[in-house]
Design a protein around this motif. Structure first.
Motif, short mmCIF file in Angstrom:
data_model
loop_
_atom_site.label_atom_id
_atom_site.label_comp_id
_atom_site.label_asym_id
_atom_site.label_seq_id
_atom_site.Cartn_x
_atom_site.Cartn_y
_atom_site.Cartn_z
N GLY A 92 1.25 -1.29 0.14
CA GLY A 92 -0.19 -0.11 0.49
C GLY A 92 0.55 1.13 0.22
N ALA A 93 1.99 1.47 0.83
CA ALA A 93 2.58 2.39 0.98
C ALA A 93 3.37 2.59 -0.06
CB ALA A 93 3.51 2.36 1.84
N ALA A 94 3.53 2.10 -1.31
CA ALA A 94 4.37 1.40 -2.53
C ALA A 94 3.47 2.80 -3.11
CB ALA A 94 4.89 0.58 -2.97
N LEU A 95 1.97 1.98 -3.37
CA LEU A 95 1.43 3.20 -4.57
C LEU A 95 1.49 4.41 -3.73
CD1 LEU A 95 0.22 2.10 -7.00
CD2 LEU A 95 -2.02 1.47 -5.80
N GLY A 96 0.84 3.92 -2.40
CA GLY A 96 0.60 5.58 -2.28
C GLY A 96 1.93 7.06 -2.62
N TRP A 97 2.96 6.60 -3.15
CA TRP A 97 3.51 8.11 -3.19
C TRP A 97 3.11 8.98 -4.50
CZ3 TRP A 97 6.82 8.95 0.20
CH2 TRP A 97 7.04 8.42 1.40
N SER A 98 1.96 7.82 -5.47
CA SER A 98 1.15 8.19 -6.50
C SER A 98 0.01 8.63 -6.26
CB SER A 98 1.26 7.07 -7.82
OG SER A 98 2.66 6.77 -7.68
N LEU A 99 -0.76 8.26 -5.43
CA LEU A 99 -2.25 8.46 -5.86
C LEU A 99 -2.96 9.93 -5.02
CD1 LEU A 99 -3.67 4.73 -4.51
CD2 LEU A 99 -3.07 5.18 -5.97
N PRO A 100 -2.06 10.44 -4.41
CA PRO A 100 -2.27 11.28 -3.79
C PRO A 100 -2.48 12.72 -4.15
CG PRO A 100 -1.14 10.58 -1.83
CD PRO A 100 -0.66 9.74 -2.92
N PHE A 101 -0.82 12.90 -5.93
CA PHE A 101 -0.94 13.81 -6.93
C PHE A 101 -1.68 13.07 -8.35
CE2 PHE A 101 2.58 12.73 -3.99
CZ PHE A 101 3.25 13.96 -3.78
N GLY A 102 -2.64 12.05 -8.23
CA GLY A 102 -3.74 11.98 -8.63
C GLY A 102 -3.75 11.31 -10.16
N LEU A 103 -1.99 10.38 -9.79
CA LEU A 103 -1.60 9.61 -10.90
C LEU A 103 -2.45 7.59 -10.25
CD1 LEU A 103 -0.10 9.51 -13.42
CD2 LEU A 103 2.01 8.13 -11.82
N LEU A 104 -3.65 7.75 -10.49
CA LEU A 104 -4.52 7.34 -9.91
C LEU A 104 -4.77 5.70 -10.47
CD1 LEU A 104 -7.23 9.95 -9.78
CD2 LEU A 104 -5.78 9.10 -8.32
N THR A 105 -4.67 5.33 -12.54
CA THR A 105 -5.32 4.21 -12.88
C THR A 105 -3.70 3.79 -13.81
OG1 THR A 105 -5.62 5.54 -14.43
CG2 THR A 105 -7.14 5.65 -13.45
N PRO A 106 -4.01 2.11 -13.89
CA PRO A 106 -2.59 1.84 -14.35
C PRO A 106 -2.64 2.53 -15.83
CG PRO A 106 -4.83 -0.14 -13.74
CD PRO A 106 -4.62 1.17 -13.93
N ALA A 107 -3.72 2.73 -16.78
CA ALA A 107 -3.09 3.71 -17.83
C ALA A 107 -2.11 4.96 -17.66
CB ALA A 107 -4.34 4.20 -18.38
N SER A 108 -2.26 5.14 -16.84
CA SER A 108 -1.42 6.96 -15.76
C SER A 108 0.17 5.91 -15.37
CB SER A 108 -1.67 6.61 -14.38
OG SER A 108 -1.65 6.95 -14.03
N TRP A 109 0.11 4.97 -14.75
CA TRP A 109 1.40 4.16 -14.59
C TRP A 109 2.35 4.22 -16.01
CZ3 TRP A 109 -2.28 1.13 -11.03
CH2 TRP A 109 -2.72 1.90 -10.10
N VAL A 110 1.31 3.28 -16.74
CA VAL A 110 2.33 3.01 -18.01
C VAL A 110 2.31 4.38 -18.82
CG1 VAL A 110 2.15 1.62 -20.23
CG2 VAL A 110 0.56 1.13 -18.17
N ALA A 111 1.34 5.46 -19.37
CA ALA A 111 1.88 6.49 -19.27
C ALA A 111 3.10 6.89 -19.45
CB ALA A 111 0.36 7.59 -19.46
N MET A 112 3.18 7.27 -17.94
CA MET A 112 4.63 7.97 -17.80
C MET A 112 5.84 7.03 -18.23
SD MET A 112 5.68 9.89 -15.73
CE MET A 112 4.14 10.97 -14.28
N ALA A 113 6.11 6.01 -18.40
CA ALA A 113 7.08 5.59 -18.88
C ALA A 113 7.26 5.62 -20.24
CB ALA A 113 7.01 4.09 -18.66
N ALA A 114 5.51 5.73 -21.14
CA ALA A 114 4.98 5.85 -22.60
C ALA A 114 5.75 7.39 -22.71
CB ALA A 114 3.74 5.77 -22.51
N GLN A 115 5.42 8.18 -22.30
CA GLN A 115 6.14 9.35 -22.47
C GLN A 115 7.88 9.78 -22.37
OE1 GLN A 115 4.52 12.44 -23.71
NE2 GLN A 115 3.41 13.36 -21.93
N ARG A 116 8.08 8.71 -21.91
CA ARG A 116 10.25 8.78 -21.44
C ARG A 116 10.50 8.72 -22.87
NH1 ARG A 116 13.84 12.37 -18.82
NH2 ARG A 116 15.87 11.63 -20.13
N TYR A 117 9.88 7.03 -22.68
CA TYR A 117 9.75 6.14 -24.23
C TYR A 117 9.67 7.71 -26.10
CZ TYR A 117 9.60 2.85 -27.83
OH TYR A 117 10.49 2.09 -28.91
N LEU A 118 8.74 8.20 -25.57
CA LEU A 118 8.37 8.94 -27.01
C LEU A 118 9.91 10.11 -26.84
CD1 LEU A 118 4.50 9.60 -26.98
CD2 LEU A 118 6.00 7.79 -28.98
N TYR A 119 9.75 10.47 -25.97
CA TYR A 119 10.50 11.53 -25.64
C TYR A 119 11.92 11.14 -26.10
CZ TYR A 119 13.88 14.92 -23.78
OH TYR A 119 15.34 16.21 -22.96
#
Lengths: 320, 407
Positions: free
Chosen positions: B137-164
């Motif tokens: 729970g704590a591991a996920l807790g570093w992301s949720l309060p900032f609104g990074l809430l969904t599997p799509a969003s967790w993948v998107a963070m790496a996808a953005q870096r890949y495109l860049y």
């Protein structure tokens, strides 16, 4: 901590509870099924009881089973009395919201046999003074049920005791957050709270002081984020916390559109910040529209007051 | 041993280290810290270092994930992790799991652990009460309060870096979606049967989490899938042509998290799938050129591209062009984007059908199939082959020092 702080005058409350003694707990109950061989056989199989006397007679300890309504409850409603419901509600109201069955005593004036139809009623026999157990503080409530068969012959008594209590908190567990202000708890638009345990509480204590704290291994000096009890580089459990400078850059980011997130207002950006100290953290971006956030953008730490309970470290972007 | 015959596990693995914390009624620290201390004590006793460990086994009930224990112990890549259910009944089975892994060379050093605050934390019979949040729970807790809430969003963070990193636009992810949906269109079992899409439709679909569009995200499905495994010898007596398990592997990378491995590496690849790929190629002696069909886990399109690169089908940053070129039959059932999202189990079934020659989109003569499991998490992969066509390693095992499949 042992809890003995129910928010009421114990004498006054006990007086109100005692008043229920002698009142009806259930009345006019009838067994859902007559005493029957299939249920006896199932019970014996489940209990591993191979006594050859069964199922010609029912095992005496099945007594309560003949009074139960099953998963769907008694057809036509429970025999439970209004008085008993009131007593339980009164205990709920003072914080004794948990319940555990502690013991029961039974007497069997005569055996039940297949074909017997049971009826039952129950009385609230006693309510104990306030007791504190390992589970918490509360009151023992004892009911006594009389089970009858045929023309009213008493076939069993069932004395049943529960503890209605306010659960004690485990020792040394972090204290729960203070009770939220009315209106906040039920608000679906609240942001998810940070997940705080003993391994990362120091970080959030830092946030409360407006410090962004990073761990550093005392053996190999590797900076560490997220907070964990040991070093991912060397495995050392020795560490210190130090304050980050607060400067960094956007390492990656996303823009949240869908599904609708009640606590947030899409579209909005969430960024992965690389701090000057070399560690990364997920955070919000302020000062820049969601569609202007870019990888490499320099950012500066600030603290965002989200609601009365929650403050978060976020990063202000400097648009190019 | 199996329920009918003696097994061959005995005498092939040994316990070499034991370690524990002090036993108390109130440890004063987290369950994760207890797990880390116990694992380290056992390693000290064994005269081994965290870097020697490549396997971890615990109870399903444990609150400290293998990857988090590894992360806090300084343990690097894992090639074996497993959990056993049913409370205390798991204890000896953790060692059995470890022995299976060691005896087969799947892992070399496996640590089994169980750590909890059973007395001071949650207790059986105490009902619902406040409980300290777990490491997971704590591991996920570093992301949720900032609104990074969904599997799509967790993948998107790496996808953005890949495109860049490779100077690409989000539209390149469309090649995966179009390929999957083309196959689904001819698969009567697929949800999107008869509904192919174009690159333009992909590019016009709405944003879910930039840089991911609707058509980059898999559907959600109700359904079930099961798989039966037995010996190759017995398989030959059964009605269907066997799909021989040529190689099987698990992988977790250093600094691995569950969907939120944001804090390591360059975020343009899937290191855990690299761990899987290395094992599959080494164990089988095969190379990407030997693969007739690939069923790559596709809950989100960008991770299909990264998988192709981790397995070496193409160079880094080149996978979108590789998929567009249609050089490798990919997700011939339609993938999870097109057929169904069954957490990858339906992909294994498709690989079996390809080896049997019974896929609706059959690759002629398919004899070797690669299947992968979920991405962004500790993961796994399989190489399946037609009988008699499954590996080359026995011919080269001496030279490479890889474990021989012929025992």
């Amino acid at each position: 901590m042992t809890r003995d702080d129910l928010d009421v005058d114990p004498d006054e409350l006990y007086g109100r509870l005692k008043a229920y003694e002698g009142r009806t707990a259930a009345s006019g109950g009838t067994g859902r099924d007559p005493v029957n061989e299939p249920m006896i056989r199932h019970w014996c199989e489940a209990m591993g009881d191979t006594n050859p006397a069964y199922p010609a007679v029912a095992p005496p300890t099945m007594l309560q089973a003949w009074t139960m309504g099953g998963l769907a409850g008694h057809p036509g409603g429970s025999a439970r009395s209004e008085a008993y419901d009131e007593l339980l509600a009164l205990l709920d109201d003072v914080g004794c919201t948990s319940v555990v069955a502690t013991d029961c005593e039974q007497e069997y004036p005569r055996p039940l046999r297949p074909g017997d139809r049971v009826t039952f009623d129950a009385v609230i026999e006693s309510v104990s003074p306030r007791k504190t157990t390992r589970l918490g503080t509360g009151y023992f409530v004892t009911t006594r049920m009389n089970v009858r068969a045929g023309d009213g012959e008493l076939v069993g008594t069932h004395r049943f005791r529960i503890l209605k209590y306010a659960p004690a908190r485990p020792k040394n567990a972090p204290k729960p957050e203070p009770a939220p202000k009315p209106g906040l708890t039920a608000d679906p638009a609240r942001r998810p709270r940070p997940v705080i345990n003993r391994d990362n509480a120091g970080f959030w204590e830092g946030v409360a002081r407006h410090q962004l704290l990073i761990q550093r291994c005392l053996d190999c000096a590797t900076p560490r984020f997220p907070w964990l009890p040991g070093c991912g580089a060397c495995g050392s459990l020795r560490w210190e916390a130090f304050e980050a400078s607060g400067t960094g850059t956007v390492f990656s980011y996303v823009v949240m559109h869908h599904p609708p997130f009640p606590a947030f207002d899409p579209p909005y950006a969430v960024a992965l910040i690389e701090l000057a100290e070399g560690v990364r953290m997920v955070s919000g971006i302020t000062g820049v529209p969601y569609d202007k956030v870019r990888i490499g953008m320099p950012v500066e730490l600030e603290f965002l007051r989200v609601d009365e309970e929650l403050e978060l470290p976020v990063f202000r972007g400097a648009e190019a | 041993m199996s329920a009918r015959k003696p097994d061959t596990l005995g005498g092939r693995a040994a316990i070499v280290g034991i370690g524990a914390t002090e036993f108390s009624k109130d440890s004063g620290r987290s369950e994760l810290k207890l797990a880390v201390e116990a694992v380290q004590a056992a390693l000290d006793d064994a005269g081994l270092a965290p870097a020697d460990v490549d396997g971890l086994v615990t109870f399903t009930m444990d609150t400290s994930p293998e990857i988090t224990v590894a992360q806090a112990c300084g343990i690097g890549d894992l090639t074996f992790f497993s959990r056993v259910h049913y409370g205390g009944g798991a204890a000896c089975a953790t060692v059995q799991q470890a022995a299976l892994a060691v005896a087969t060379g799947v892992a070399e050093v496996v640590v089994c652990y169980r750590a909890f605050n059973e007395r001071s934390g949650r207790r059986f019979g105490s009902g619902v009460e406040h409980r300290e949040p777990s490491a997971e729970g704590a591991a996920l807790g570093w992301s949720l309060p900032f609104g990074l809430l969904t599997p799509a969003s967790w993948v998107a963070m790496a996808a953005q870096r890949y495109l860049y990193a490779y100077g690409l636009k989000p539209e390149v992810f469309g090649h995966v979606a179009v390929t999957d949906r083309r196959h689904a269109a001819t698969n009567p079992a697929a949800y999107f049967h008869g509904k192919p899409i174009t690159l333009a439709e992909h590019a016009a679909s709405r944003w879910i989490v930039e840089p991911l569009r609707l058509l980059d995200c898999c559907q959600e499905t109700d359904g079930g899938q099961a798989i039966v495994v037995t010996s190759v010898e017995r398989a030959r007596d059964l009605p269907r042509p066997p799909a021989v398990i040529t190689a099987a592997a698990q992988g977790a990378g250093r600094g691995q998290e569950q969907m939120t491995s944001f804090y390591r590496d360059d975020l343009t690849g899937l290191p855990e799938m690299g761990v899987v790929a290395g094992q599959l190629w080494r164990a089988s002696g095969l190379t990407p050129a030997d693969i007739d069909v690939a069923i790559l886990y596709d809950h989100f399109t960008p991770f299909v591209l990264m998988q192709l690169e981790e397995f070496g089908f193409c160079g880094r940053g080149e996978a979108a062009g590789f998929v567009a070129g249609d050089a490798l039959p990919l997700n011939t059932h339609g993938g999870q984007l097109g057929e169904a999202y069954l957490h990858g189990m339906n992909g294994i079934a498709e690989a079996v059908r390809q080896i049997r020659g019974s896929s609706v989109n059959q690759v002629p003569g398919a004899a070797r199939a690669l299947v992968t499991a979920g991405t962004g998490v500790p993961t796994s992969g399989l190489l399946l082959g037609a009988d008699g066509c499954h590996a080359r390693v026995s011919a080269v095992s001496g030279r490479r020092g890889a474990p021989s499949l012929v025992i």
